[in-house]
Motif scaffolding. Structure first.
Motif: not given
Length: 111
Positions: A16-25, A55-57, A75-80
């Protein structure tokens, strides 16, 4: 949560983080090379993040959020839905003990 379920949940979060990163990029018109340079990693590492294979730091996420014009919380709201650990800091009483502190607060003295 069993370790198998925890491991699966972590994998889902990476994807999910990867998809979000790609979408934003892509929305900013940036290449993986550009994002990698900002985060201090190679294009290949950004590709792995976007595929959920790493995963990035925290600091890398901060750099990428700034570059992508996003808030870190995007990005961090994925951890909710992850269980949270509450850290409680215990501060020991000052030298002289709690009785001395209580006496000082009440205007009295133990001396």
């Amino acid at each position: 949560m069993t370790s198998g379920r925890a491991s699966e949940r972590r994998k889902q979060l990476r994807v999910a983080l990867g998809r979000r990163l790609q979408l934003f990029r892509v929305a900013r018109g940036l290449t993986q090379d550009h994002v990698g340079a900002e985060a201090g990693v190679s294009q290949g590492q950004v590709c792995k993040w976007e595929k959920g294979l790493g995963e990035p730091t925290f600091l890398q996420m901060q750099d990428m959020a700034r570059l992508l014009g996003r808030e870190l919380s995007d990005f961090t709201d994925l951890l909710g839905s992850m269980p949270r650990i509450q850290v409680v800091h215990h501060h020991p009483p000052p030298p002289g003990g709690e009785d001395q502190q209580a006496a000082q607060q009440s205007g009295g003295s133990l001396a």
